[in-house]
Design a protein around this motif. Structure first.
Motif, PDB file in Angstrom:
ATOM      1  N   MET A  73      -6.737   1.311  -9.221  1.00  0.00           N
ATOM      2  CA  MET A  73      -6.552   0.591  -7.961  1.00  0.00           C
ATOM      3  C   MET A  73      -7.521   1.060  -6.889  1.00  0.00           C
ATOM      4  O   MET A  73      -7.573   0.497  -5.801  1.00  0.00           O
ATOM      5  N   THR A  74      -8.286   2.102  -7.188  1.00  0.00           N
ATOM      6  CA  THR A  74      -9.269   2.659  -6.259  1.00  0.00           C
ATOM      7  C   THR A  74     -10.601   2.800  -6.986  1.00  0.00           C
ATOM      8  O   THR A  74     -10.645   2.716  -8.218  1.00  0.00           O
ATOM      9  N   GLY A 118       0.809  -1.200   0.000  1.00  0.00           N
ATOM     10  CA  GLY A 118       0.000   0.000   0.000  1.00  0.00           C
ATOM     11  C   GLY A 118       0.846   1.254   0.000  1.00  0.00           C
ATOM     12  O   GLY A 118       2.063   1.212  -0.149  1.00  0.00           O
ATOM     13  N   TRP A 134     -15.651  -0.942  -2.030  1.00  0.00           N
ATOM     14  CA  TRP A 134     -15.636  -0.803  -3.488  1.00  0.00           C
ATOM     15  C   TRP A 134     -16.905  -1.413  -4.079  1.00  0.00           C
ATOM     16  O   TRP A 134     -17.319  -2.487  -3.704  1.00  0.00           O
ATOM     17  N   GLN A 149      -4.136   0.821 -14.692  1.00  0.00           N
ATOM     18  CA  GLN A 149      -5.198   0.044 -14.060  1.00  0.00           C
ATOM     19  C   GLN A 149      -5.634   0.760 -12.798  1.00  0.00           C
ATOM     20  O   GLN A 149      -4.813   1.117 -11.949  1.00  0.00           O
ATOM     21  N   LYS A 190      -3.793   4.952  -9.881  1.00  0.00           N
ATOM     22  CA  LYS A 190      -3.684   4.080 -11.051  1.00  0.00           C
ATOM     23  C   LYS A 190      -2.261   3.554 -11.106  1.00  0.00           C
ATOM     24  O   LYS A 190      -1.312   4.296 -10.893  1.00  0.00           O
ATOM     25  N   ILE A 191      -2.124   2.281 -11.419  1.00  0.00           N
ATOM     26  CA  ILE A 191      -0.816   1.670 -11.616  1.00  0.00           C
ATOM     27  C   ILE A 191      -0.845   0.983 -12.974  1.00  0.00           C
ATOM     28  O   ILE A 191      -1.705   0.133 -13.211  1.00  0.00           O
ATOM     29  N   SER A 212      -4.433   0.549   1.331  1.00  0.00           N
ATOM     30  CA  SER A 212      -4.034  -0.738   0.758  1.00  0.00           C
ATOM     31  C   SER A 212      -4.192  -0.703  -0.756  1.00  0.00           C
ATOM     32  O   SER A 212      -5.111  -0.090  -1.282  1.00  0.00           O
ATOM     33  N   ILE A 213      -3.305  -1.391  -1.445  1.00  0.00           N
ATOM     34  CA  ILE A 213      -3.375  -1.496  -2.907  1.00  0.00           C
ATOM     35  C   ILE A 213      -3.512  -2.970  -3.263  1.00  0.00           C
ATOM     36  O   ILE A 213      -2.674  -3.751  -2.851  1.00  0.00           O
ATOM     37  N   PRO A 214      -4.530  -3.386  -4.009  1.00  0.00           N
ATOM     38  CA  PRO A 214      -5.662  -2.584  -4.450  1.00  0.00           C
ATOM     39  C   PRO A 214      -6.626  -2.325  -3.296  1.00  0.00           C
ATOM     40  O   PRO A 214      -6.788  -3.151  -2.417  1.00  0.00           O
ATOM     41  N   LYS A 228      -9.965  -2.343  -1.725  1.00  0.00           N
ATOM     42  CA  LYS A 228     -11.206  -3.091  -1.946  1.00  0.00           C
ATOM     43  C   LYS A 228     -12.291  -2.759  -0.931  1.00  0.00           C
ATOM     44  O   LYS A 228     -13.433  -3.096  -1.113  1.00  0.00           O
TER      45      LYS A 228
END
Length: 67
Positions: free
Chosen positions: A31-32, A2, A64, A29, A25-26, A57-59, A61
């Motif tokens: 991530m949020t 994260g 969401w 894509q 975005k990574i 935290s990544i991704p 969730k």
């Protein structure tokens, strides 16, 4: 994994500055969620033993939805 964010924290008068909503975005894509994540505002003071960072935290969730 994260990212930890520390919002602007100069004085009590300046607590409304800093980031409010972020989108991560990574490699193109998301991530949020599309509308982003709301960051806490800084309290306007610093205490040496208190970590005021906000870990995302990544991704991301939590909470969401597909909307």
């Amino acid at each position: 994994s994260g990212i930890k964010f520390y919002n602007y924290n100069k004085s009590v008068e300046d607590t409304l500055r800093g980031a409010r909503q972020i989108i991560i975005k990574i490699d193109d894509q998301l991530m949020t969620p599309k509308k982003g994540i709301t960051l806490r505002k800084a309290p306007g003071f610093v205490l040496p033993d208190l970590d005021l960072g906000q870990f995302i935290s990544i991704p991301f969730k939590d909470g969401w939805s597909d909307e």
